[in-house]
Design an enzyme around this catalytic site. Structure first.
Site, PDB file in Angstrom:
ATOM      1  N   CYS A 106       0.866  -1.066   0.207  1.00 15.94           N
ATOM      2  CA  CYS A 106      -0.119  -0.115  -0.329  1.00 15.94           C
ATOM      3  C   CYS A 106       1.300   1.632   0.197  1.00 15.94           C
ATOM      4  O   CYS A 106       1.413   1.489  -0.654  1.00 15.94           O
ATOM      5  CB  CYS A 106      -0.774   0.352   1.215  1.00 15.94           C
ATOM      6  SG  CYS A 106      -2.115   1.164   1.181  1.00 15.94           S
ATOM      7  N   HIS A 200      -3.499  -5.273   0.708  1.00  8.45           N
ATOM      8  CA  HIS A 200      -2.535  -5.743   1.996  1.00  8.45           C
ATOM      9  C   HIS A 200      -3.299  -7.066   2.394  1.00  8.45           C
ATOM     10  O   HIS A 200      -3.574  -6.860   2.791  1.00  8.45           O
ATOM     11  CB  HIS A 200      -3.438  -5.080   2.580  1.00  8.45           C
ATOM     12  CG  HIS A 200      -3.111  -3.027   3.101  1.00  8.45           C
ATOM     13  ND1 HIS A 200      -1.872  -2.450   4.221  1.00  8.45           N
ATOM     14  CD2 HIS A 200      -3.324  -2.412   2.656  1.00  8.45           C
ATOM     15  CE1 HIS A 200      -2.403  -1.925   4.108  1.00  8.45           C
ATOM     16  NE2 HIS A 200      -3.408  -1.031   3.555  1.00  8.45           N
ATOM     17  N   GLU A 202      -1.302  -8.668   4.489  1.00 11.19           N
ATOM     18  CA  GLU A 202      -1.590  -8.469   5.923  1.00 11.19           C
ATOM     19  C   GLU A 202      -2.141  -9.248   5.793  1.00 11.19           C
ATOM     20  O   GLU A 202      -3.445  -8.686   7.868  1.00 11.19           O
ATOM     21  CB  GLU A 202      -0.142  -8.442   6.422  1.00 11.19           C
ATOM     22  CG  GLU A 202      -0.669  -6.454   7.147  1.00 11.19           C
ATOM     23  CD  GLU A 202      -0.605  -5.662   5.313  1.00 11.19           C
ATOM     24  OE1 GLU A 202      -0.831  -4.684   5.855  1.00 11.19           O
ATOM     25  OE2 GLU A 202      -0.318  -6.481   4.201  1.00 11.19           O
TER      26      GLU A 202
END
Length: 260
Positions: A106, A200, A202
């Site tokens: 990002c 993202h 994660e």
């Protein structure tokens, strides 16, 4: 021992405290997807506090990769000293030989572009959130990126997204990984050097939905109708974040040199 530098670009968020800060989420994801036989040391630098790695150490201390987290800050800001410093650092890492490969998430994706002179700014299409379908580019597919073993010719990658800014240009020598309805440049790849995501990997789906909700309730970035659309879209999407992370490890382990 594989050594990974985590450049953490934001402070912890109270509404996400059960998952930790962005560096914690990065490490959890990387731990989940590393090879069982690998021993990994994660060294976190709080770059938003002006805590940066030394360029000489990045070359000489056995780092296998650099991971740049997300952030609420603007990658193109010129009035925040640590962001200006980070762009300068990345320009050196990305244009001179001998440095470890870089994964950007990002803000990390955006600041890679900004450090190489590409335009990054507010997205005219507005906020993009939830789990988003990314149409992989022909170049990414042709290189074998994000191709699932049980699916011939995978064309879509689905990732959590939470952003108002986008990259408008692809740096010279890089390929665009794909596009979505609201963002035409969803990531970069440069052979053996860079892998970045506007999304993202994660973020578990719950995190993406919490941040979308905050964009409505706190920031006013989206309407109630848009929030409901995001929730509906996300409910029907698989989150491919763990799968995408396997390619970050391929980059760090030098295995993406075999991608042509």
């Amino acid at each position: 021992m594989l050594k990974i530098a985590i450049l953490n670009a934001d402070k912890p968020k109270d509404h996400l405290k059960q998952w930790g800060d962005f560096a914690d989420m990065a490490i959890k994801l990387l731990e989940e997807t590393r090879q069982p036989q690998d021993q990994v040391e994660y060294v976190t630098f709080q770059v938003y506090k002006d805590d940066f790695p030394d360029l000489k150490d990045l070359k000489s201390s056995g780092y296998a990769g650099i991971y740049i987290t997300g952030s609420v800050f603007d990658s193109f800001a010129n009035d925040i000293s640590w962001i200006v410093k980070m762009r300068q650092l990345l320009n050196t890492i990305l244009t001179e030989p001998g440095y470890p490969p870089v994964a950007g998430i990002c803000f990390g994706h955006q600041i890679i572009a900004a450090s190489l002179g590409c335009k990054v700014d507010r997205n005219p299409a507005g906020f993009e959130g939830g789990v988003v379908s990314i149409q992989l580019s022909p170049e990414a597919i042709g290189m074998g990126l994000f191709q699932k073993a049980d699916c011939s010719g995978s064309e879509v990658l689905r990732l959590s997204e939470v952003h108002n800014d986008i990259v408008f240009e692809v740096p010279e020598g890089f390929i665009n990984l794909g596009s979505s309805e609201k963002c035409q440049v969803q990531g970069f790849y440069k052979k053996g050097k860079v892998l970045s995501f506007q999304g993202h990997p994660e973020f578990v789906t719950e995190v993406a939905l919490i941040l979308a909700e905050l964009s409505f309730k706190v920031n006013g970035a989206i309407s109630k109708a848009e929030l409901e659309r995001i929730k509906d879209q996300t409910s029907r999407q698989q989150n491919d974040g763990v799968f995408a992370s396997q390619y970050i490890w391929k980059l760090f382990r030098g295995e993406l040199w075999t991608v042509f």
